[in-house]
Motif scaffolding. Structure first.
Motif, PDB file in Angstrom:
ATOM      1  N   HIS A  78      10.578 -15.092 -15.139  1.00  0.00           N
ATOM      2  CA  HIS A  78      11.699 -14.695 -14.278  1.00  0.00           C
ATOM      3  C   HIS A  78      12.528 -15.888 -13.798  1.00  0.00           C
ATOM      4  N   LEU A  79      12.213 -17.094 -14.292  1.00  0.00           N
ATOM      5  CA  LEU A  79      12.962 -18.262 -13.808  1.00  0.00           C
ATOM      6  C   LEU A  79      14.313 -18.379 -14.497  1.00  0.00           C
ATOM      7  N   ASP A  80      15.215 -19.086 -13.823  1.00  0.00           N
ATOM      8  CA  ASP A  80      16.552 -19.285 -14.363  1.00  0.00           C
ATOM      9  C   ASP A  80      16.685 -20.800 -14.601  1.00  0.00           C
ATOM     10  N   PRO A  81      16.751 -21.238 -15.880  1.00  0.00           N
ATOM     11  CA  PRO A  81      16.750 -22.676 -16.184  1.00  0.00           C
ATOM     12  C   PRO A  81      17.872 -23.416 -15.463  1.00  0.00           C
ATOM     13  N   ALA A  85      17.534 -26.700 -12.847  1.00  0.00           N
ATOM     14  CA  ALA A  85      18.180 -27.997 -13.107  1.00  0.00           C
ATOM     15  C   ALA A  85      18.968 -28.474 -11.891  1.00  0.00           C
ATOM     16  N   GLU A  86      19.106 -27.646 -10.865  1.00  0.00           N
ATOM     17  CA  GLU A  86      19.860 -28.034  -9.654  1.00  0.00           C
ATOM     18  C   GLU A  86      19.099 -29.147  -8.926  1.00  0.00           C
ATOM     19  N   CYS A  91      11.020 -25.449  -9.094  1.00  0.00           N
ATOM     20  CA  CYS A  91      10.739 -24.064  -9.500  1.00  0.00           C
ATOM     21  C   CYS A  91       9.304 -23.937 -10.001  1.00  0.00           C
ATOM     22  N   LEU A  92       8.648 -22.898  -9.588  1.00  0.00           N
ATOM     23  CA  LEU A  92       7.283 -22.631 -10.052  1.00  0.00           C
ATOM     24  C   LEU A  92       7.187 -21.202 -10.546  1.00  0.00           C
TER      25      LEU A  92
END
Ligand SMILES: O=C(O)[C@H](O)CO
Length: 414
Positions: A78-81, A85-86, A91-92
């Motif tokens: 469900h992560l947004d690459p 990158a921000e 992110c985990l």
């Protein structure tokens, strides 16, 4: 799934479902809230849940560099690459629906993140459904295998989410407001997308920052002795004392999704019957009841239900979750009744094992599945509705939707 062209009943039901999801999408809802009511200074961001990535994006849209650091914890896949990158955003991915090693690692990281933030820090928490499994810190003396056993039992028990989360709170060192012990009195603005009945922040994600009004007592629930004994071993103190500076707002709910669904149905030219009763209890029974209601009412009306049903799982469940179970049971009722359709799907885009969001069945579903050599009753008994519905060509797949406000059932008869 079987399509019927750009303006047939199937595409209309899908359009209504999409409109409902769009109305409660995490990025837009969080940005909208923060544009109107921004926090009074820079914040440290914590986003947890299936909609965490979308909600965190919404916070970045609204606050930009006023977010000093961020921790985003969401379900695998469900992560947004672009979000990861921000600068300053960590992110985990963690385990769901069973809390596993990644959930314990995420829980430990969450506690460290709060501890590391300076005394003058303000926090922005963004919580959505799934948070209970995604982050956990075990009470002293409780082993990871015991947590897994408890959750495995809960998921198969048929208990509703409020009951289930009372148990989860009773065996946790961070749920039921206990996470607030790590805030050291620093202020929190907490925005939630609700996937629980009555939108109670104490139940959403097992209330990381909300005290448990029942004081952790679960003696009234029918639980096995070993589970009651596990809860009795939890010596983590209640969270009550540390919650004074936590302000919670629900920014997305099932009712809003249903309102948007109704509005889209009207735009498409239908009469609408919006069922107010929360759709709960056994998924197959709920499916039969929805289908019967659909068949009893006048044709040409779109029926909208919402809620979260339960499925009692056999030892080796098959594919598909509560929405697919509901849809298959409804399809049995609809069989042979002419022009009738029923969509049942999770608003988070995932309905149990298999990666599908739900299904859109009709009066020919059973015949199509049988033609593939499958038996609907057997599929229901084995909690394997997904295999039958795939053969019938009725599954819906959306991928992660950026929200989670429980399940929608949308029916139509012509
Ligand atoms: O994570 C949870 O506890 C459920 O999704 C309800 O919020």
């Amino acid at each position: 799934m079987t399509e019927d062209g750009p303006s047939g009943p199937r595409s209309d039901l899908l359009a209504i479902y999409r409109a409902a999801i769009e109305a409660v999408e995490g990025r837009a809802r969080v940005a909208e809230f923060l544009d109107e009511c921004p926090p009074s200074g820079p914040v440290h961001l914590v986003a947890i849940g299936k909609a965490a990535a979308a909600m965190a994006r919404g916070a970045l849209d609204a606050l930009g560099p006023r977010i000093l650091r961020g921790l985003v914890i969401t379900k695998h896949g469900h992560l947004d690459p672009a979000l990861c990158a921000e600068p300053g955003i960590e992110c985990l991915e963690a385990d769901h629906p069973l809390p596993g090693p990644a959930s314990l690692a995420a829980g430990a990281r969450l506690v460290r993140f709060l501890e590391e933030a300076p005394d003058e820090a303000r926090f922005l928490f963004l919580i959505s459904g799934g948070a209970s499994a995604l982050v956990e810190v075990l009470p002293p003396g409780v082993a990871p295998a015991e947590l897994e056993r408890a959750n495995r039992w809960l998921l198969a028990s048929g208990l509703d989410i409020t009951q289930m989360n009372r148990v989860r709170k009773a065996i946790s060192a961070i749920k039921a407001g206990r996470l607030a012990a790590h805030l050291r009195g620093r202020p929190v603005l907490c925005l939630l997308i609700s996937d629980v009945p009555d939108d109670d922040p104490a139940v959403i994600g097992s209330g990381l920052l909300v005290a448990d009004r029942r004081g952790g007592d679960i003696s009234d629930l029918e639980l096995p002795d070993w589970l009651q004994a596990l809860a009795a071993r939890n010596t983590a103190p209640p969270g009550n004392g540390n919650l004074r500076r936590v302000e919670c707002h629900v920014v997305g709910s099932l009712q809003e999704a249903k309102t948007a669904a109704a509005a889209r149905a009207v735009e498409l030219g239908y009469e609408v019957s919006r069922h107010r009763t929360f759709l709960g209890g056994d998924a197959a029974e709920a499916g039969r009841a929805c289908a019967r209601a659909l068949l009893e009412e006048a044709p040409g009306t779109v029926h909208i239900w919402g809620g979260e049903t339960t499925v009692r799982l056999p030892e080796h469940p098959g594919r598909g979750g509560r929405s697919q179970t509901l849809a298959l049971a409804a399809a049995e009722e609809l069989a042979g009744h002419g022009a009738a359709w029923l969509l049942a799907a999770g608003t988070d885009g995932s309905d149990g094992p298999g990666g599908d969001a739900g299904a859109l069945v009709d009066s020919g579903t059973i015949e199509r599945g049988r033609a593939a050599g499958l038996d609907p009753d057997e599929a229901l008994a084995r909690a394997d509705a997904g295999t039958f519905l795939e053969a019938a060509g009725d599954l819906i797949r959306t991928g992660p939707t950026g929200t989670n406000v429980m399940d929608l059932v949308i029916g139509l008869r012509r």
